[in-house]
Design a protein around this motif. Structure first.
Motif, PDB file in Angstrom:
ATOM      1  N   TYR A  45       0.837  -1.193   0.000  1.00 51.04           N
ATOM      2  CA  TYR A  45       0.000   0.000   0.000  1.00 51.04           C
ATOM      3  C   TYR A  45       0.879   1.252   0.000  1.00 51.04           C
ATOM      4  N   ARG A  46       0.294   2.350  -0.513  1.00 47.08           N
ATOM      5  CA  ARG A  46       1.014   3.620  -0.472  1.00 47.08           C
ATOM      6  C   ARG A  46       1.106   4.109   0.973  1.00 47.08           C
ATOM      7  N   ALA A  47       2.260   4.698   1.291  1.00 47.39           N
ATOM      8  CA  ALA A  47       2.468   5.169   2.650  1.00 47.39           C
ATOM      9  C   ALA A  47       3.367   6.401   2.645  1.00 47.39           C
ATOM     10  N   ARG A  48       3.358   7.099   3.788  1.00 47.44           N
ATOM     11  CA  ARG A  48       4.231   8.259   3.981  1.00 47.44           C
ATOM     12  C   ARG A  48       5.036   8.047   5.261  1.00 47.44           C
ATOM     13  N   VAL A  49       6.333   8.272   5.172  1.00 50.34           N
ATOM     14  CA  VAL A  49       7.211   8.103   6.330  1.00 50.34           C
ATOM     15  C   VAL A  49       6.932   9.234   7.322  1.00 50.34           C
ATOM     16  N   THR A  50       6.665   8.888   8.579  1.00 48.62           N
ATOM     17  CA  THR A  50       6.410   9.896   9.616  1.00 48.62           C
ATOM     18  C   THR A  50       7.538   9.997  10.631  1.00 48.62           C
ATOM     19  N   ARG A  51       8.338   8.939  10.762  1.00 46.58           N
ATOM     20  CA  ARG A  51       9.467   8.978  11.700  1.00 46.58           C
ATOM     21  C   ARG A  51      10.471   7.916  11.322  1.00 46.58           C
ATOM     22  N   VAL A  52      11.745   8.274  11.393  1.00 41.09           N
ATOM     23  CA  VAL A  52      12.823   7.329  11.096  1.00 41.09           C
ATOM     24  C   VAL A  52      13.567   7.040  12.390  1.00 41.09           C
ATOM     25  N   GLY A  53      13.462   5.787  12.873  1.00 43.77           N
ATOM     26  CA  GLY A  53      14.158   5.396  14.085  1.00 43.77           C
ATOM     27  C   GLY A  53      15.394   4.591  13.781  1.00 43.77           C
ATOM     28  N   GLU A  54      16.057   4.121  14.828  1.00 41.18           N
ATOM     29  CA  GLU A  54      17.281   3.341  14.632  1.00 41.18           C
ATOM     30  C   GLU A  54      16.977   1.974  14.031  1.00 41.18           C
ATOM     31  N   ASP A  55      15.907   1.340  14.494  1.00 41.10           N
ATOM     32  CA  ASP A  55      15.576  -0.006  14.022  1.00 41.10           C
ATOM     33  C   ASP A  55      14.287  -0.056  13.213  1.00 41.10           C
ATOM     34  N   LYS A  56      13.386   0.891  13.444  1.00 43.06           N
ATOM     35  CA  LYS A  56      12.081   0.863  12.799  1.00 43.06           C
ATOM     36  C   LYS A  56      11.783   2.191  12.102  1.00 43.06           C
ATOM     37  N   VAL A  57      10.884   2.118  11.137  1.00 44.18           N
ATOM     38  CA  VAL A  57      10.405   3.310  10.441  1.00 44.18           C
ATOM     39  C   VAL A  57       8.895   3.369  10.609  1.00 44.18           C
ATOM     40  N   SER A  58       8.396   4.505  11.079  1.00 43.11           N
ATOM     41  CA  SER A  58       6.948   4.678  11.241  1.00 43.11           C
ATOM     42  C   SER A  58       6.370   5.219   9.946  1.00 43.11           C
ATOM     43  N   VAL A  59       5.263   4.588   9.486  1.00 39.51           N
ATOM     44  CA  VAL A  59       4.626   5.027   8.247  1.00 39.51           C
ATOM     45  C   VAL A  59       3.140   5.235   8.471  1.00 39.51           C
ATOM     46  N   PHE A  60       2.555   6.101   7.628  1.00 42.14           N
ATOM     47  CA  PHE A  60       1.121   6.381   7.640  1.00 42.14           C
ATOM     48  C   PHE A  60       0.561   5.962   6.295  1.00 42.14           C
ATOM     49  N   TYR A  61      -0.438   5.077   6.285  1.00 40.89           N
ATOM     50  CA  TYR A  61      -1.034   4.598   5.039  1.00 40.89           C
ATOM     51  C   TYR A  61      -2.019   5.657   4.533  1.00 40.89           C
ATOM     52  N   VAL A  62      -1.635   6.347   3.454  1.00 44.04           N
ATOM     53  CA  VAL A  62      -2.353   7.539   2.999  1.00 44.04           C
ATOM     54  C   VAL A  62      -3.715   7.232   2.388  1.00 44.04           C
ATOM     55  N   ASP A  63      -3.992   5.979   2.083  1.00 41.62           N
ATOM     56  CA  ASP A  63      -5.280   5.630   1.499  1.00 41.62           C
ATOM     57  C   ASP A  63      -6.228   4.982   2.515  1.00 41.62           C
ATOM     58  N   PHE A  64      -5.745   4.810   3.759  1.00 39.57           N
ATOM     59  CA  PHE A  64      -6.578   4.158   4.778  1.00 39.57           C
ATOM     60  C   PHE A  64      -6.567   4.874   6.129  1.00 39.57           C
ATOM     61  N   GLY A  65      -5.466   5.567   6.458  1.00 40.53           N
ATOM     62  CA  GLY A  65      -5.437   6.357   7.680  1.00 40.53           C
ATOM     63  C   GLY A  65      -4.792   5.706   8.878  1.00 40.53           C
ATOM     64  N   ASN A  66      -4.380   4.463   8.782  1.00 42.62           N
ATOM     65  CA  ASN A  66      -3.741   3.794   9.920  1.00 42.62           C
ATOM     66  C   ASN A  66      -2.226   3.962   9.887  1.00 42.62           C
ATOM     67  N   ASN A  67      -1.609   3.705  11.022  1.00 40.95           N
ATOM     68  CA  ASN A  67      -0.154   3.841  11.171  1.00 40.95           C
ATOM     69  C   ASN A  67       0.452   2.491  11.529  1.00 40.95           C
ATOM     70  N   GLU A  68       1.764   2.379  11.256  1.00 44.54           N
ATOM     71  CA  GLU A  68       2.447   1.127  11.582  1.00 44.54           C
ATOM     72  C   GLU A  68       3.951   1.357  11.619  1.00 44.54           C
ATOM     73  N   ASP A  69       4.640   0.627  12.472  1.00 46.07           N
ATOM     74  CA  ASP A  69       6.104   0.617  12.492  1.00 46.07           C
ATOM     75  C   ASP A  69       6.599  -0.534  11.627  1.00 46.07           C
ATOM     76  N   LYS A  70       7.514  -0.239  10.701  1.00 44.36           N
ATOM     77  CA  LYS A  70       7.965  -1.237   9.731  1.00 44.36           C
ATOM     78  C   LYS A  70       9.470  -1.436   9.789  1.00 44.36           C
ATOM     79  N   ASP A  71       9.901  -2.637   9.371  1.00 45.49           N
ATOM     80  CA  ASP A  71      11.314  -2.897   9.161  1.00 45.49           C
ATOM     81  C   ASP A  71      11.713  -2.337   7.795  1.00 45.49           C
ATOM     82  N   MET A  72      12.985  -2.077   7.615  1.00 44.90           N
ATOM     83  CA  MET A  72      13.477  -1.483   6.364  1.00 44.90           C
ATOM     84  C   MET A  72      13.145  -2.343   5.151  1.00 44.90           C
TER      85      MET A  72
END
Length: 384
Positions: free
Chosen positions: A37-64
């Motif tokens: 799904y399309r997403a926008r990066v909201t925060r870049v951490g040391e181990d995880k990247v937080s993204v916002f799914y622009v077509d649904f509105g939910n957030n999630e922490d992802k691995d690279m």
């Protein structure tokens, strides 16, 4: 669009960590279904990247390794999700009903704010916490009903439960026992967040740590609806009431007893009522047309207080504690209670009474209080 992204899955370029920055658009693999799904990066951490799914509105922490470069063809498409504000916070119950369901949205201007309202099948879905409703039945008039007293609130107010079922009523001791049995099996009740006044809940009574149904009142007080007593509970000590208990009405009825107005609501008097009514056998109550209750022991009316009582026992004050003395021109003295003109034989002009003068109404009329009444008056003043 999501189908197209998934078809391109094998051709997507992994997003390198050196190219990551907050606000960057990308493709992310959603953990819920493994789709892209399309997403926008909201925060870049040391181990995880937080993204916002622009077509649904939910957030999630992802691995690279779960992030990919978004193809240019998908870059300029308008996000499918829109943010709306509601008047109140959305309860967890409403969230379960809304997510994934097709509803009608209406945005209205209220006090300068654009607020969203949701409708399902023409009915508005309130954002307030869902309240379980419990019926409060009416205690019948003119029927002598055997009861048990669960709580004495004051010398005049008691809470009772019918011993047996009465025609037209469901509340009874058997029903209360059934509710208690159901609650005894509940070991994973959800905490009630931000309880509202009037909302139904479940709480543990401090004296036995047993769960009982209750209604939230002001000042953190909860009223146990099957017994009538109340306790102050802090936030986090209330639980959601199981929906299966909604079918049972409140088990306790608030009854105002037909007690003389001269009886003062003192601690001693309240204890006296408790001793006579709590755990009393063959106790019945009958409501008059004025909805005042008379207590019966078997078939005889119970006298909770003596008709003539000593002032020190019940804190009552008789009419003639305040005395009006009138002095005529012939210097004859008349004594009355200030309400009736009858003469009190015990206070005749021939006897002597120790009094204190309170007020001089006229040159020939004064108001006095018998000195032996001050102990009772002091007790009344403390109560007031």
């Amino acid at each position: 669009m999501m189908d197209q992204l998934n078809e391109l899955a094998t051709k997507l370029t992994p997003l390198h960590v050196s190219h990551l920055f907050s606000g960057q658009f990308c493709v992310a693999k959603f953990s819920g279904d493994g789709g892209l799904y399309r997403a926008r990066v909201t925060r870049v951490g040391e181990d995880k990247v937080s993204v916002f799914y622009v077509d649904f509105g939910n957030n999630e922490d992802k691995d690279m390794e779960e992030l990919f470069v978004l193809p240019e063809d998908f870059m300029n498409l308008t996000p499918a999700v829109a943010k709306v504000e509601t008047e109140n916070s959305v309860s967890s119950d409403l969230e379960d009903k809304l997510v994934g369901v097709e509803v009608v949205l209406r945005v209205e201007d209220e006090n300068g704010k654009r607020l969203a309202k949701f409708f399902l099948e023409g009915k508005e879905m309130s954002c307030c916490p869902e309240q379980v409703m419990v019926e409060v039945e009416t205690f019948p008039v003119g029927m002598k009903i055997e009861v048990s007293v669960g709580h004495v609130e004051t010398v005049r107010v008691v809470w009772v439960t019918p011993k047996e079922k009465v025609d037209g009523m469901q509340a009874s001791q058997e029903m209360v026992d059934k509710v208690t049995e159901v609650l005894a099996t509940q070991d994973k009740l959800a905490t009630l967040a931000s309880p509202q006044i009037g909302q139904m809940a479940v709480a543990r009574f401090s004296e036995d740590e047993t769960l009982y149904r209750c209604r939230v009142e002001e000042g953190g007080l909860v009223r146990f609806i099957d017994f009538g007593n109340g306790e102050v509970k802090e936030e986090g000590m209330l639980f959601k009431m199981p929906l299966e208990l909604e079918i049972f009405p409140a088990g306790a009825f608030r009854i105002e007893l037909d007690i003389e107005e001269t009886v003062i609501n003192t601690k001693e008097n309240k204890i006296m009522v408790e001793e006579k009514l709590i755990d009393a056998e063959n106790l019945s109550i009958e409501l008059s047309q004025g909805r005042l209750g008379t207590c019966y022991k078997e078939d005889e009316i119970m006298k909770l207080f003596k008709e003539t009582v000593e002032e020190t026992e019940l804190g009552t004050i008789t009419k003639r504690n305040i005395i009006k003395i009138s002095v005529s021109e012939e210097e004859e003295i008349e004594v009355s209670d200030g309400e009736e003109a009858e003469t009190d034989p015990s206070l005749s002009s021939q006897g002597r009474v120790a009094v204190t003068v309170n007020d001089i109404e006229t040159v020939s009329t004064v108001w006095v209080t018998r000195t032996d009444s001050f102990s009772a008056l002091d007790k009344l003043r403390d109560q007031l």
